[in-house]
Design a protein around this motif. Structure first.
Motif, PDB file in Angstrom:
ATOM      1  N   ASP A  49      -4.110   5.685   4.546  1.00 25.13           N
ATOM      2  CA  ASP A  49      -2.822   6.343   4.348  1.00 25.13           C
ATOM      3  C   ASP A  49      -1.661   6.136   5.149  1.00 25.13           C
ATOM      4  OD1 ASP A  49      -3.862   8.301   2.144  1.00 25.13           O
ATOM      5  OD2 ASP A  49      -5.055   9.146   4.054  1.00 25.13           O
ATOM      6  N   ASP A  50      -1.846   5.785   6.641  1.00 25.94           N
ATOM      7  CA  ASP A  50      -0.865   5.291   7.261  1.00 25.94           C
ATOM      8  C   ASP A  50      -0.190   4.082   6.946  1.00 25.94           C
ATOM      9  OD1 ASP A  50      -1.025   7.544   8.900  1.00 25.94           O
ATOM     10  OD2 ASP A  50      -2.475   6.713  10.375  1.00 25.94           O
ATOM     11  N   ALA A  51      -1.023   3.198   6.482  1.00 23.19           N
ATOM     12  CA  ALA A  51      -0.691   1.640   5.954  1.00 23.19           C
ATOM     13  C   ALA A  51       0.181   2.034   4.669  1.00 23.19           C
ATOM     14  CB  ALA A  51      -1.942   0.748   5.865  1.00 23.19           C
ATOM     15  N   LEU A  52      -0.265   2.699   3.757  1.00 21.49           N
ATOM     16  CA  LEU A  52       0.827   2.840   2.618  1.00 21.49           C
ATOM     17  C   LEU A  52       1.900   3.668   2.960  1.00 21.49           C
ATOM     18  CD1 LEU A  52      -2.309   4.152   0.201  1.00 21.49           C
ATOM     19  CD2 LEU A  52      -1.204   1.860   0.522  1.00 21.49           C
ATOM     20  N   ALA A  53       1.948   4.439   3.925  1.00 23.88           N
ATOM     21  CA  ALA A  53       3.282   5.345   4.048  1.00 23.88           C
ATOM     22  C   ALA A  53       4.267   4.349   4.889  1.00 23.88           C
ATOM     23  CB  ALA A  53       2.842   6.390   5.345  1.00 23.88           C
ATOM     24  N   LYS A  54       3.710   3.065   5.358  1.00 27.15           N
ATOM     25  CA  LYS A  54       4.581   2.398   6.148  1.00 27.15           C
ATOM     26  C   LYS A  54       5.194   1.239   5.233  1.00 27.15           C
ATOM     27  CE  LYS A  54       2.523   2.678  10.716  1.00 27.15           C
ATOM     28  NZ  LYS A  54       1.573   1.822  11.684  1.00 27.15           N
ATOM     29  N   LEU A  55       4.777   1.093   3.794  1.00 28.19           N
ATOM     30  CA  LEU A  55       5.164   0.200   3.058  1.00 28.19           C
ATOM     31  C   LEU A  55       6.710   0.504   2.408  1.00 28.19           C
ATOM     32  CD1 LEU A  55       2.395   0.500   0.131  1.00 28.19           C
ATOM     33  CD2 LEU A  55       2.831  -1.679   1.773  1.00 28.19           C
ATOM     34  N   ILE A 107      -1.673   6.382 -16.265  1.00 29.37           N
ATOM     35  CA  ILE A 107      -1.855   7.885 -15.785  1.00 29.37           C
ATOM     36  C   ILE A 107      -1.606   7.805 -14.284  1.00 29.37           C
ATOM     37  CG2 ILE A 107      -4.288   7.552 -15.175  1.00 29.37           C
ATOM     38  CD1 ILE A 107      -4.651  10.210 -16.076  1.00 29.37           C
ATOM     39  N   THR A 108      -0.859   8.867 -14.117  1.00 32.42           N
ATOM     40  CA  THR A 108      -0.258   9.095 -12.780  1.00 32.42           C
ATOM     41  C   THR A 108      -1.243  10.138 -12.124  1.00 32.42           C
ATOM     42  OG1 THR A 108       2.062   8.505 -13.272  1.00 32.42           O
ATOM     43  CG2 THR A 108       1.642  10.023 -11.390  1.00 32.42           C
ATOM     44  N   PHE A 109      -1.678   9.764 -10.717  1.00 35.18           N
ATOM     45  CA  PHE A 109      -2.362  10.779 -10.080  1.00 35.18           C
ATOM     46  C   PHE A 109      -1.844  11.530  -9.027  1.00 35.18           C
ATOM     47  CE2 PHE A 109      -5.772   7.250 -11.055  1.00 35.18           C
ATOM     48  CZ  PHE A 109      -6.172   7.974 -12.210  1.00 35.18           C
ATOM     49  N   GLY A 110      -0.356  11.266  -8.603  1.00 35.32           N
ATOM     50  CA  GLY A 110      -0.038  12.045  -7.739  1.00 35.32           C
ATOM     51  C   GLY A 110       1.082  11.137  -6.717  1.00 35.32           C
ATOM     52  N   LEU A 111       1.663  11.820  -5.769  1.00 38.92           N
ATOM     53  CA  LEU A 111       2.263  11.188  -4.971  1.00 38.92           C
ATOM     54  C   LEU A 111       1.857  11.194  -3.723  1.00 38.92           C
ATOM     55  CD1 LEU A 111       6.046  13.135  -5.601  1.00 38.92           C
ATOM     56  CD2 LEU A 111       5.171  10.942  -6.539  1.00 38.92           C
ATOM     57  N   LEU A 112       2.219  10.016  -2.967  1.00 41.48           N
ATOM     58  CA  LEU A 112       1.453   9.736  -1.762  1.00 41.48           C
ATOM     59  C   LEU A 112       2.029  10.984  -0.694  1.00 41.48           C
ATOM     60  CD1 LEU A 112      -0.086   7.796   0.368  1.00 41.48           C
ATOM     61  CD2 LEU A 112       2.168   6.511   0.917  1.00 41.48           C
ATOM     62  N   SER A 113       3.203  11.368  -0.776  1.00 45.13           N
ATOM     63  CA  SER A 113       3.570  12.599  -0.028  1.00 45.13           C
ATOM     64  C   SER A 113       2.594  13.933  -0.205  1.00 45.13           C
ATOM     65  CB  SER A 113       4.948  12.920  -0.295  1.00 45.13           C
ATOM     66  OG  SER A 113       5.315  13.178  -1.640  1.00 45.13           O
ATOM     67  N   GLU A 114       2.052  13.830  -1.339  1.00 47.46           N
ATOM     68  CA  GLU A 114       1.237  15.016  -1.681  1.00 47.46           C
ATOM     69  C   GLU A 114      -0.204  14.852  -1.782  1.00 47.46           C
ATOM     70  OE1 GLU A 114       2.700  15.748  -5.751  1.00 47.46           O
ATOM     71  OE2 GLU A 114       4.472  16.442  -5.006  1.00 47.46           O
ATOM     72  N   ILE A 115      -0.579  13.815  -1.938  1.00 46.26           N
ATOM     73  CA  ILE A 115      -2.271  13.617  -1.910  1.00 46.26           C
ATOM     74  C   ILE A 115      -2.665  12.243  -1.142  1.00 46.26           C
ATOM     75  CG2 ILE A 115      -2.597  14.519  -4.121  1.00 46.26           C
ATOM     76  CD1 ILE A 115      -3.298  11.885  -5.371  1.00 46.26           C
TER      77      ILE A 115
END
Length: 466
Positions: free
Chosen positions: A14-20, A70-78
């Motif tokens: 999650d941290d690595a994705l947040a830094k993209l 199909i969309t599963f959600g936002l990184l900010s939410e899940i």
């Protein structure tokens, strides 16, 4: 599909994705097993998965798989772990023959406290049944659902929709004001009412609508309204003003910056003037349909992309499976050769981008050629469809003089023109029964292109003796 649990790549946290970091253009960052994070320029990050379900039943791609996302959600939410769980569930649905996207949308059709869902939820469920239909069919249906659910504004007055009403409380009085709002637009009314009834037909067997409850049955798209008068589309049918139009197309925006959109529109109008096919066929033309440079110079428009395809198929006519061959004049080939330098690497002659899915390439949006003519100052004078009337009128008037007597330039001249217009009657069927007479049609199209040049130059076409 292999029966295994989806796994994510090493280093995906999650941290690595947040830094993209976002870029100028959106991009995908692979997570694993087909799941990816779509990173948009504004920094939004969305978990998505692409898959195929079903096949196209209309249009050029009949029989080909339908690609879906199909969309599963936002990184900010899940978190990524939750997105992987959703991917696992979706893959299980797909393996069981269930469309994950449709299941997700239908899952939102939970009944309200009174046991029935809101109309908007049912209408959106109905839209999922249109997968595999043509872009135009789906786009029109989406517009009808928007009018029904959200309403429409006319002359500054908002006519409300009824998407928020539960289906057991929907009445004819909810729809009738929307029909009246389109009092002067018969074509919209005649699509709106059937769409509303189709939504009921979709909802009843799924328990989303009370049985034997048909609130729209007494409504009509024509009764109670002024008689619908069919208006001919505006078209220039005289050589002199037609030549002036051609010159304006050539010189439009000569002193201004031409965007890609403007270039495509003006080239599209030139191609339309030379071929007089339906505007939609130019807007959705694909390079795979075009052949030139060898012994054959022609544009083959697949039967499924022709306007009358559905009606012909329902009537079980032989013409339903017949492509339209458009012989290409030297002038049309020259236009296409120049265009290929700009868009030859694309699927479409005039590639665009879908608003719903920026990664999906589409053709030129419907109506753009008409928009260009309006910008040229021809609103109410000449429309994109009008090029067909221009060519038909002037070509049908062509005559040659033989021994002092005037005669048609080509045998069965009217029928040849009707074939190129993709009309279907006894005369055109006779032409096809004799092999289609492509040589004469090629001569007709070259003659028309030469006449177009002459009208643009303000000259007269020299009529050669037969």
């Amino acid at each position: 599909m292999p029966n295994r649990t989806p796994t994510k790549r090493k280093g995906i946290t999650d941290d690595a994705l947040a830094k993209l970091a976002p870029r100028k253009a959106q991009y995908r960052h692979g997570i694993g097993s087909g799941l990816y994070l779509l990173v948009k320029p504004n920094g939004t990050k969305i978990f998505r998965w692409d898959y195929a379900f079903g096949t196209y039943t209309e249009g050029k791609h009949i029989g080909e798989p339908i690609r879906k996302t199909i969309t599963f959600g936002l990184l900010s939410e899940i978190k990524v772990a939750e997105a992987m769980e959703k991917l696992t569930a979706a893959r299980k649905q797909l393996k069981a023959g269930i469309d994950p996207l449709a299941a997700k949308q239908l899952g939102e059709l939970a009944p309200e406290a009174n046991g029935f869902p809101r109309f908007a939820k049912v209408a959106n469920g109905w839209l999922t049944t249109l997968e595999g239909k043509s872009y135009k069919t789906k786009n029109r249906a989406e517009n009808m659902v928007r009018y029904l659910c959200e309403g429409v504004e006319r002359d500054g007055i908002k006519v409300p929709g009824f998407g928020h009403i539960t289906t057991d409380l929907v009445k004819g009085s909810h729809l009738s004001p929307i029909l009246v709002a389109f009092e002067n637009e018969y074509e919209t009314r005649r699509r709106l009412l059937p769409a509303a009834r189709d939504i009921i037909d979709y909802a009843v067997p799924r328990g989303m609508w009370p049985e034997d409850y048909a609130p729209f049955d007494r409504l009509s798209a024509s009764k109670g309204f002024a008689d619908h008068a069919t208006e001919n589309r505006p078209a220039i049918i005289e050589p002199k003003p037609f030549g002036e139009l051609l010159r304006k197309i050539d010189s439009h925006r000569a002193d201004k910056l031409k965007t890609t959109r403007h270039r495509h529109e003006l080239i599209g109008l030139k191609l339309l003037a030379l071929t007089f096919v339906r505007p939609g066929n130019v807007e959705q033309a694909e390079w795979s349909e075009i052949e030139y440079g060898g012994e054959v110079n022609q544009w083959t428009i697949p039967a499924a992309k022709l306007k009358m395809f559905s009606q012909r198929r329902k009537a079980k006519k032989d013409s339903a499976a017949r492509d339209l061959v458009v012989p290409l004049s030297r002038q049309a080939v020259a236009v296409l050769m120049d265009l290929r330098k700009l868009t030859g690497n694309s699927r479409y002659l005039f590639p665009g981008v879908s608003k719903d899915d920026p990664e999906k390439e589409i053709g030129m949006p419907t109506g753009r050629l008409n928009d260009a003519l309006v910008e040229l100052g021809y609103q109410g004078i000449h429309c994109a469809h009008g090029f067909r009337s221009s060519a038909s009128t002037m070509l049908n008037a062509e005559r040659v003089t033989i021994n002092g007597h005037q005669s048609v330039r080509w045998p069965e001249q009217g029928a040849l023109i009707e074939v190129q217009l993709d009309h279907d009657d006894a005369s055109t069927r006779a032409i096809y029964n004799r092999g289609g007479r492509l040589t004469e049609r090629a001569d007709l199209m070259q003659f028309w292109a030469d006449k177009v040049d002459a009208m643009r130059d303000g000259a007269q076409v020299i009529k050669l003796a037969a």
